[in-house]
Design a protein around this motif. Structure first.
Motif, short mmCIF file in Angstrom:
data_model
loop_
_atom_site.label_atom_id
_atom_site.label_comp_id
_atom_site.label_asym_id
_atom_site.label_seq_id
_atom_site.Cartn_x
_atom_site.Cartn_y
_atom_site.Cartn_z
N ASP A 128 -3.65 3.16 -2.04
CA ASP A 128 -3.89 2.62 -3.66
C ASP A 128 -2.99 1.18 -2.87
O ASP A 128 -1.59 1.48 -2.37
CB ASP A 128 -3.33 3.03 -4.56
N THR A 129 -3.16 -0.08 -3.20
CA THR A 129 -2.25 -1.18 -3.25
C THR A 129 -1.33 -1.79 -4.29
O THR A 129 -2.77 -1.91 -5.22
CB THR A 129 -2.62 -2.93 -2.41
N ILE A 130 -0.35 -1.81 -4.25
CA ILE A 130 0.11 -2.30 -5.88
C ILE A 130 0.89 -3.54 -5.84
O ILE A 130 1.48 -4.39 -4.73
CB ILE A 130 0.95 -0.98 -6.37
N ASN A 156 -2.86 -2.05 -9.42
CA ASN A 156 -3.30 -1.51 -8.12
C ASN A 156 -4.91 -2.62 -7.77
O ASN A 156 -4.62 -3.85 -8.52
CB ASN A 156 -4.35 -0.40 -8.42
N GLN A 157 -5.23 -2.38 -6.55
CA GLN A 157 -6.08 -3.56 -6.36
C GLN A 157 -6.97 -3.87 -6.94
O GLN A 157 -8.06 -4.33 -6.67
CB GLN A 157 -6.72 -2.74 -4.39
N HIS A 158 -7.90 -2.86 -8.11
CA HIS A 158 -9.10 -2.64 -9.10
C HIS A 158 -8.25 -3.44 -10.15
O HIS A 158 -9.55 -3.41 -11.56
CB HIS A 158 -9.73 -0.77 -9.28
N THR A 170 0.88 -1.20 0.41
CA THR A 170 0.21 0.08 -0.32
C THR A 170 1.02 1.19 0.29
O THR A 170 1.93 1.21 0.90
CB THR A 170 -0.79 -0.20 1.01
N VAL A 198 -1.61 6.48 -9.43
CA VAL A 198 -2.02 6.08 -8.29
C VAL A 198 -2.24 6.67 -6.82
O VAL A 198 -0.92 8.15 -6.98
CB VAL A 198 -1.30 5.35 -7.76
#
Length: 150
Positions: free
Chosen positions: A97-99, A128-130, A22, A93
């Motif tokens: 955000d978690t990458i 990313n998390q999406h 994150t 980002v």
């Protein structure tokens, strides 16, 4: 002892993925201090609230550094980074955000300066998390061959 992975051991299409990380406000502030990049896009929440993204964005170079760092999980004494090509920042980002990084062996070719080495081209995608790709680049890995060459 680190495992030796030679040029001929890399398989085109082979994929590895990192764990997530994150991105925090601290990451952005520290990166600004390291680089001198204090542009308001990264540092000024009020200014950013009036811009299209409505919030601060992480430096592209921060996302690149963290993303590449996440790919360096195993020391290979037979290879070293030769550089990066085709670097693109696809999506912003944001703080929180978690990458994660996904690396795919894309290509292998002989190294023209030494028959005992080859170049392994890895496609690096930071996601990313999406499940959206936020950064892509090609990592060039200069790798020793494990067999005798003339």
């Amino acid at each position: 002892m680190a495992a030796s992975i030679y040029y001929e051991n890399y398989e085109i299409g082979e994929v590895r993925e990192s764990a997530g990380r994150t991105i925090t406000e601290t990451d952005i502030v520290l990166h600004a201090g390291h680089t001198g990049d204090f542009y308001p896009h990264h540092m000024d929440a009020q200014w950013c609230s009036q811009q299209p993204f409505k919030q601060r964005i992480a430096h592209g170079t921060l996302v690149f550094s963290v993303g590449i760092g996440m790919t360096a999980g195993q020391l290979n004494p037979e290879a070293m980074s030769y550089g990066y090509d085709r670097l693109r920042f696809i999506k912003p980002v944001f703080i929180g955000d978690t990458i994660r990084a996904r690396v795919t062996v894309k290509e292998k070719r002989d190294y023209p300066k030494r028959a005992s080495q080859g170049i392994v081209v890895e496609l690096v995608e930071v996601i990313n998390q999406h499940q959206q790709t936020v950064l892509v680049c090609e990592h060039l890995l200069l790798t020793n061959k494990g067999y005798e060459t003339e």
